[in-house]
Design a protein around this motif. Structure first.
Motif, mmCIF file in Angstrom:
data_model
loop_
_atom_site.group_PDB
_atom_site.id
_atom_site.type_symbol
_atom_site.label_atom_id
_atom_site.label_comp_id
_atom_site.label_asym_id
_atom_site.label_seq_id
_atom_site.Cartn_x
_atom_site.Cartn_y
_atom_site.Cartn_z
ATOM 1 N N ILE A 1 40.886 4.240 32.062
ATOM 2 C CA ILE A 1 39.879 3.633 32.937
ATOM 3 C C ILE A 1 39.773 2.150 32.597
ATOM 4 C CG2 ILE A 1 37.426 3.596 33.480
ATOM 5 C CD1 ILE A 1 37.494 6.628 33.262
ATOM 6 N N VAL A 2 40.113 1.370 33.584
ATOM 7 C CA VAL A 2 40.134 -0.072 33.366
ATOM 8 C C VAL A 2 38.718 -0.629 33.464
ATOM 9 C CG1 VAL A 2 41.095 -2.237 34.169
ATOM 10 C CG2 VAL A 2 42.427 -0.145 34.350
ATOM 11 N N GLN A 3 37.978 -0.070 34.410
ATOM 12 C CA GLN A 3 36.646 -0.602 34.653
ATOM 13 C C GLN A 3 35.692 0.576 34.746
ATOM 14 O OE1 GLN A 3 36.688 -3.068 38.146
ATOM 15 N NE2 GLN A 3 34.524 -3.488 37.973
ATOM 16 N N GLN A 4 34.633 0.552 33.969
ATOM 17 C CA GLN A 4 33.698 1.666 34.000
ATOM 18 C C GLN A 4 32.974 1.710 35.339
ATOM 19 O OE1 GLN A 4 33.307 4.163 31.953
ATOM 20 N NE2 GLN A 4 34.930 3.364 30.637
ATOM 21 N N GLY A 5 32.567 2.924 35.724
ATOM 22 C CA GLY A 5 31.927 3.080 37.020
ATOM 23 C C GLY A 5 30.532 2.474 37.055
ATOM 24 N N GLU A 6 30.272 1.679 38.042
ATOM 25 C CA GLU A 6 28.927 1.126 38.219
ATOM 26 C C GLU A 6 28.239 1.817 39.366
ATOM 27 O OE1 GLU A 6 29.776 -3.008 38.645
ATOM 28 O OE2 GLU A 6 30.372 -3.177 36.543
ATOM 29 N N GLN A 7 29.039 2.175 40.323
ATOM 30 C CA GLN A 7 28.503 2.839 41.494
ATOM 31 C C GLN A 7 28.219 4.301 41.147
ATOM 32 O OE1 GLN A 7 31.268 2.278 44.604
ATOM 33 N NE2 GLN A 7 29.786 2.632 46.245
ATOM 34 N N HIS A 8 27.230 4.885 41.746
ATOM 35 C CA HIS A 8 26.914 6.283 41.495
ATOM 36 C C HIS A 8 28.029 7.175 42.048
ATOM 37 C CE1 HIS A 8 24.363 9.614 40.510
ATOM 38 N NE2 HIS A 8 24.671 10.156 41.684
ATOM 39 N N GLY A 9 28.469 8.147 41.247
ATOM 40 C CA GLY A 9 29.511 9.069 41.705
ATOM 41 C C GLY A 9 30.907 8.594 41.378
ATOM 42 N N VAL A 10 30.986 7.467 40.716
ATOM 43 C CA VAL A 10 32.314 6.994 40.314
ATOM 44 C C VAL A 10 32.362 6.872 38.801
ATOM 45 C CG1 VAL A 10 33.969 5.095 40.462
ATOM 46 C CG2 VAL A 10 32.635 5.727 42.463
ATOM 47 N N ARG A 11 33.346 7.557 38.204
ATOM 48 C CA ARG A 11 33.474 7.512 36.752
ATOM 49 C C ARG A 11 34.033 6.177 36.299
ATOM 50 N NH1 ARG A 11 36.949 12.484 35.566
ATOM 51 N NH2 ARG A 11 38.022 11.161 34.062
ATOM 52 N N GLY A 12 34.857 5.637 37.147
ATOM 53 C CA GLY A 12 35.459 4.363 36.789
ATOM 54 C C GLY A 12 36.637 4.058 37.683
ATOM 55 N N THR A 13 37.299 2.978 37.369
ATOM 56 C CA THR A 13 38.444 2.581 38.170
ATOM 57 C C THR A 13 39.670 2.520 37.261
ATOM 58 O OG1 THR A 13 36.962 1.261 39.509
ATOM 59 C CG2 THR A 13 39.296 0.826 39.763
ATOM 60 N N ALA A 14 40.769 3.006 37.785
ATOM 61 C CA ALA A 14 41.987 3.011 36.978
ATOM 62 C C ALA A 14 43.166 2.651 37.868
ATOM 63 C CB ALA A 14 42.213 4.385 36.362
ATOM 64 N N ILE A 15 44.267 2.336 37.224
ATOM 65 C CA ILE A 15 45.471 2.089 38.000
ATOM 66 C C ILE A 15 46.337 3.340 37.914
ATOM 67 C CG2 ILE A 15 47.542 0.673 38.237
ATOM 68 C CD1 ILE A 15 45.870 -1.574 36.885
ATOM 69 N N ILE A 16 46.514 3.985 39.074
ATOM 70 C CA ILE A 16 47.312 5.209 39.109
ATOM 71 C C ILE A 16 48.463 4.992 40.079
ATOM 72 C CG2 ILE A 16 47.311 7.655 39.692
ATOM 73 C CD1 ILE A 16 44.296 7.655 38.963
ATOM 74 N N CYS A 17 49.634 5.240 39.618
ATOM 75 C CA CYS A 17 50.843 5.029 40.408
ATOM 76 C C CYS A 17 50.875 3.613 40.984
ATOM 77 C CB CYS A 17 50.953 6.039 41.559
ATOM 78 S SG CYS A 17 51.221 7.701 40.983
ATOM 79 N N GLY A 18 50.439 2.694 40.202
ATOM 80 C CA GLY A 18 50.515 1.297 40.612
ATOM 81 C C GLY A 18 49.442 0.862 41.589
ATOM 82 N N LYS A 19 48.470 1.731 41.804
ATOM 83 C CA LYS A 19 47.433 1.335 42.751
ATOM 84 C C LYS A 19 46.053 1.509 42.129
ATOM 85 C CE LYS A 19 49.754 1.838 47.106
ATOM 86 N NZ LYS A 19 49.967 2.641 48.304
ATOM 87 N N VAL A 20 45.153 0.650 42.549
ATOM 88 C CA VAL A 20 43.793 0.726 42.044
ATOM 89 C C VAL A 20 43.116 1.938 42.657
ATOM 90 C CG1 VAL A 20 41.564 -0.420 42.020
ATOM 91 C CG2 VAL A 20 43.660 -1.734 41.664
ATOM 92 N N THR A 21 42.602 2.795 41.804
ATOM 93 C CA THR A 21 42.034 4.049 42.290
ATOM 94 C C THR A 21 40.681 4.286 41.623
ATOM 95 O OG1 THR A 21 44.299 4.890 42.372
ATOM 96 C CG2 THR A 21 42.539 6.497 42.569
ATOM 97 N N ASP A 22 39.730 4.742 42.404
ATOM 98 C CA ASP A 22 38.433 5.099 41.836
ATOM 99 C C ASP A 22 38.457 6.566 41.431
ATOM 100 O OD1 ASP A 22 37.342 2.663 42.052
ATOM 101 O OD2 ASP A 22 36.262 3.058 43.926
ATOM 102 N N LEU A 23 37.988 6.827 40.218
ATOM 103 C CA LEU A 23 37.911 8.212 39.773
ATOM 104 C C LEU A 23 36.555 8.774 40.160
ATOM 105 C CD1 LEU A 23 39.423 7.690 36.262
ATOM 106 C CD2 LEU A 23 40.324 9.244 37.971
ATOM 107 N N LEU A 24 36.569 9.837 40.937
ATOM 108 C CA LEU A 24 35.307 10.383 41.410
ATOM 109 C C LEU A 24 34.658 11.259 40.346
ATOM 110 C CD1 LEU A 24 35.977 11.498 45.078
ATOM 111 C CD2 LEU A 24 34.833 9.449 44.261
ATOM 112 N N ASP A 25 33.345 11.234 40.338
ATOM 113 C CA ASP A 25 32.577 12.114 39.471
ATOM 114 C C ASP A 25 31.890 13.119 40.366
ATOM 115 O OD1 ASP A 25 30.986 13.357 37.706
ATOM 116 O OD2 ASP A 25 30.032 11.552 36.907
ATOM 117 N N ILE A 26 32.595 14.203 40.647
ATOM 118 C CA ILE A 26 32.093 15.165 41.639
ATOM 119 C C ILE A 26 30.737 15.707 41.218
ATOM 120 C CG2 ILE A 26 32.535 17.386 42.745
ATOM 121 C CD1 ILE A 26 34.782 16.034 43.710
ATOM 122 N N GLY A 27 30.588 15.955 39.926
ATOM 123 C CA GLY A 27 29.335 16.509 39.432
ATOM 124 C C GLY A 27 28.138 15.682 39.876
ATOM 125 N N SER A 28 28.236 14.386 39.701
ATOM 126 C CA SER A 28 27.071 13.569 40.034
ATOM 127 C C SER A 28 26.922 13.413 41.541
ATOM 128 C CB SER A 28 27.170 12.208 39.336
ATOM 129 O OG SER A 28 28.170 11.431 39.938
#
Lengths: 153, 793
Positions: free
Chosen positions: B758-785
């Motif tokens: 995780i490159v950038q921690q999640g600030e928005q609600h429901g997002v765990r953070g942001t990461a680079i996956i397969c060369g693209k910026v991707t938000d990791l969802l926090d389904i639980g929240s």
């Protein structure tokens, strides 16, 4: 005295001893085996047993324009999708031979037999165990074991 | 019943002194004689059956004795082991006189005597003693063999062994008699009483049934058997090491083979019926054929299990083999075994039995050095032979390694030249692994070679031939000075296997499930981006990895060739693994998985390594079974050629293991916005018609599997995303506490296995953070929240 099950490859009369012939079937669904030798036509399912089918003309290298013999009887080759297969026991295994046409069972006398003349090319002679001089034609006695054994690469 | 009184159990109960029971035995001899005579008069056939059963049991017991004696050697004070040995010998001793095998009785008697001394501690375990005992067991075995062949128990070396045992017995016998002479009389008395009682009983039987003697005799023999049976039960009840024999049954392997063939035919017929049932609309026929399907599968599975045996059935003999060979060679060898419980088909076990014995004998004889030699080169004086068995894919690997001297390459080269097995140029070109292969050549092994060449001599060609007969292979690895390892790889090729049926050029082929990894279907529009070409070779990008592609039609040289340019709407890739390499096999159509009966190919086709056999399909036609290893080798994709491929496959394995934590589902919202959801939070992915969306309490819901699935579009949770309108909604279903939640996305992309940072921690609600996956910026969802927040009702 021997009984031969006779059949035609192009216009040549061949025979296999009756005791070695298991059955003669007409069949239409042979599964080809890619990469196999050319003379192997494929596999057939004979009541649960998988048999290798050899194209006997191919194996013996017999073409209609063969200059081997002129006196052979000419036959019409059936154009059906179903073809004749002679299932023979060669050694321990059963093999199925594709032939052009099936003829009678002929009883021959050993007196009229000769070993295959050495002028027949070896590639064909090696499969033939005896030549029987019938009244109007020659019967080439085939040795199934040898047909199965010697393969041309 | 007299027979009962002869068994030690009863004596133990009333005097507690086992050692004297032998004397009491003498008293009963006359009664035994009666019984024997009776048995002799029995119907011969019946007798033969009894003898046969006795021999089977005895031989089994003798095998077990070998093992137990060695165990005793390791732990001389183990009373349980001594008792086990004692019990087995006693059964042999007790049963053989009834069948008239006096020599068998005599020998087992003397051995038993020694054991009872051991049990009482008047004798202690040492190597010599164990050797003598083992020899005794061997004599018993040859007696049994002689009974089997000639009907009488005669064997060489019997007098010898009796003498030897007498020697052992002598020293303490005198002592024993002195100590126990007081008890002796009492015991004799008790035995006498017991015998008389039994005699009375027997006379009673004779009196009651004095009509027909034969029936009485028969009764007696039945009772006797019953007694034996009861005794067996008793011994298994108090011995914690047996017990299986009561609930198991011996079945002729030929019968099993026959049954197996029949089941094979039944499976074929079942397949045909299933095929037919697809054309019929009659529900009753369909349901009957489904029953047939289920029952056949169960029957097949059950029968298959009857043929499976742990490899220990063969291995159990090895400690003895190693010990004997080591002693004759004057070496010290320890045997280590792991994977004893690995199960194999009975026929395969039988096939590898002799090769294995051969290999371990060689390991000890030629591999392991003599103790002083070992010490000189800085090894422990005791050598180790390690046996290891495990399942690997559709194979069982058995490795036999020793820490001996290793194969001497130069000597093998020399020997091979001497024997004119290879030419000089050939030898010069050979790599060391190729040189090692020379030991498998027939003729390489001669008496001289056995002792001179450090390697495994006699009959390695036979070893290889036997292993290859069951479709296996043998590999040898060796390091000069530190040991040799032989790896036997045997397929689990049972008569019936699971296979995927594919077709190409109008023909069907079966791919064994064992080599199958996954199936990929590539739409035409994906082909351009996902398939790469390097110098004519095609590769598919499978999760960021290059997977070599083979076109089955091209490989089998049967046109038409499905190429990238063809107007086929999709590309079917069967990802397979063979010999440690993964590759994609492109086929025209993927049909179905099916259970197929493997039939071997005839001799003329054996050399085609691309096929491993043939099978009969439901419609009665023949289909070829593809051998992925052969195919890989044909195109040079073999694991031997590139460590690269192998490591890649290994890497892949590791990723697979981590799948639970690392797998992410990539979804897309709008034109380019990517989100990732941990795959273990996704229970299903559904495509649902937009029309089906209903409204409940201001929320979008869908009736889904008799539940109400509330859905929310991801673009609504994260405002600003642009959402596409289509007739179908792609819904990622998440389950929490039995409740279902659906998250609508625009596109479901793929599953990735990547280590996510995780490159950038999640600030928005429901997002765990942001990461680079397969060369693209991707938000990791926090389904639980997302679920617990107000987004869902």
């Amino acid at each position: 005295m021997k009984d031969f099950c006779t059949f035609y490859l192009k216009n040549f009369l061949f025979g296999i001893e009756v005791s070695q012939v298991r059955e003669i079937v007409r069949f239409d669904s042979v599964t080809p085996v890619p990469l196999a030798e050319k003379c192997i036509k494929g596999l057939m399912n004979l009541r649960g047993e998988i048999l290798t089918v050899l194209n006997l003309s191919q194996r013996l290298g017999i073409n209609s324009d063969s200059s081997l013999l002129q006196r052979g009887k000419l036959t019409t080759v059936s154009n059906d999708t179903e073809q004749f297969y002679i299932v023979v026991q060669a050694g321990e295994e059963n093999v199925s031979f594709l032939v052009d046409d099936v003829s009678d069972v002929i009883t021959v006398n050993e007196e009229f037999s000769e070993s295959p003349p050495s002028t027949i090319p070896f590639s064909q002679r090696r499969y033939i165990s005896k030549v029987y001089k019938l009244q109007n034609t020659l019967l080439l006695a085939l040795s199934p074991e040898k047909v199965v054994l010697y393969a041309d690469k | 019943m007299i027979l009962t009184s002869k068994r030690d159990g009863d004596f133990v109960s009333f005097n507690g002194l086992k050692s004297n029971k032998n004397n009491a035995d003498l008293l009963i001899d006359s009664l035994v004689y009666q019984k024997k005579k009776a048995l002799q008069e029995l119907n011969m056939l019946q007798l033969e059956e009894i003898v046969l059963e006795f021999l089977q049991e005895t031989l089994e017991a003798l095998d077990a004795l070998d093992e137990e004696l060695l165990e005793l050697e390791q732990s001389p004070d183990d009373v349980v082991v001594i008792r086990g040995i004692f019990r087995k010998l006693h059964t042999i001793k007790g049963t053989s006189p009834f069948l008239g095998f006096n020599n068998l009785e005599k020998v087992s008697h003397v051995i038993e005597n020694v054991l009872s001394d051991l049990q009482e501690g008047t004798l202690s375990v040492n190597k010599e003693l164990i050797s003598t005992l083992l020899k005794g067991v061997d004599v018993l075995r040859s007696l049994c063999k002689s009974i089997e062949h000639s009907g009488s128990d005669i064997a060489d070396g019997m007098a010898d062994i009796l003498e030897q045992f007498k020697e052992i017995g002598k020293t303490e016998e005198a002592m024993k008699y002195k100590d126990e002479s007081d008890d002796l009389e009492a015991i004799f008395q008790a035995a006498k009483e017991e015998t008389e009682k039994a005699l009375e009983k027997e006379t009673a039987i004779f009196e009651v049934t004095n009509v027909a003697t034969p029936t009485v005799l028969k009764n007696n023999s039945l009772e006797q058997e019953e007694q034996i049976f009861q005794d067996d039960q008793k011994s298994s009840a108090d011995g914690n090491r047996s017990g299986v024999s009561d609930s198991s049954l011996r079945v002729d392997v030929n019968l099993l083979d026959k049954l197996m063939n029949l089941v094979g035919e039944l499976v074929l017929t079942r397949n045909q019926i299933l095929q037919l049932s697809r054309d019929y609309s009659s529900t009753s026929f369909v349901s009957v054929s489904q029953d047939l399907n289920r029952i056949t599968s169960e029957l097949q599975e059950g029968l298959m299990k009857t043929r499976m045996q742990p490899i220990s059935t063969v291995w159990n003999k090895f400690p003895r083999v190693i010990r004997d060979v080591a002693r004759t060679c004057g070496k010290e060898v320890r045997l280590e075994m792991s994977g004893k419980e690995t199960e194999l088909d009975k026929t395969i076990i039988e096939a590898v039995r002799d090769p294995l014995i051969h290999i371990i004998r060689n390991s000890v004889d030629h591999g392991i050095e003599k103790p002083d030699e070992r010490v000189r080169v800085g090894k422990t004086s005791e050598g180790t032979v390690r046996l290891c068995a495990f399942h690997d894919g559709g194979f069982v690997i058995i490795s036999i390694s020793d820490d001996g001297a290793g194969l001497n390459e130069e000597r093998i080269r020399k020997k091979a030249l001497e024997r004119r097995l290879v030419s000089e140029e050939q030898v010069a070109k050979m790599s060391s692994s190729e040189v090692y292969q020379l030991i498998f050549l027939p003729g390489f092994s001669t008496a001289e070679a056995v002792t001179n060449v450090s390697g495994r001599g006699v009959g390695m060609d036979v070893v290889r031939a036997n292993v290859e007969k069951v479709g296996g292979s043998v590999e040898v690895q060796s390091t000069l000075g530190s040991g040799t390892t032989l790896r036997i790889k045997i397929p689990l090729t049972l008569a019936i296997i699971q296979a995927l049926i594919v077709s190409t050029s109008g023909q069907r082929y079966a791919i064994p499930q064992a080599s199958l990894v996954e199936l990929v279907r590539l739409r035409q529009d994906q082909m351009d981006t996902r398939i790469e070409e390097i110098a004519g070779a095609l590769f598919y990008r499978l999760r960021g990895r290059l997977l070599p592609l083979l076109y089955l039609g091209t490989e089998l040289q049967c046109a038409p060739n499905v190429s990238l340019e063809s107007d086929d709407p999709a590309l079917n890739i069967v990802v397979v693994r063979a010999d440690g390499v993964e590759f994609g096999l492109v086929v025209e159509t993927i049909n179905d998985t099916e259970e197929i009966v493997v039939k071997p190919l005839a001799r003329q086709l054996k050399e085609l390594e691309v096929y491993s056999g043939a099978t009969i399909m439901g419609d009665g036609r023949v289909a070829l079974i593809l051998n992925m290893i052969g195919l890989a080798q044909k195109v040079g994709l073999s694991g031997d050629k590139g460590g690269f491929d192998r490591s890649e496959a290994l890497e892949r394995e590791q990723v697979k293991r981590n799948i639970a934590h690392e797998s992410l589902l990539l979804v897309q919202v709008g034109e380019s916005k990517l989100y990732a959801v941990p795959i273990n939070e996704v229970s299903r992915i559904e495509e649902i018609e937009r029309k089906k969306v209903e409204n409940a309490q201001g929320h979008d819901v869908i009736q889904y599997r008799n539940q109400i699935l509330s859905i929310v579009h991801l673009s609504r949770i994260f405002a600003g995303d642009y959402s596409r309108n289509s007739d179908y909604l792609k819904v990622v279903v998440h389950e929490k506490n039995g409740k279902l939640f659906g998250i609508v996305v625009d596109q479901v992309l793929e599953v990735v296995n990547e280590e996510v940072q995780i490159v950038q921690q999640g600030e928005q609600h429901g997002v765990r953070g942001t990461a680079i996956i397969c060369g693209k910026v991707t938000d990791l969802l926090d389904i639980g929240s997302i679920v617990s927040s107000g987004s869902f009702h």
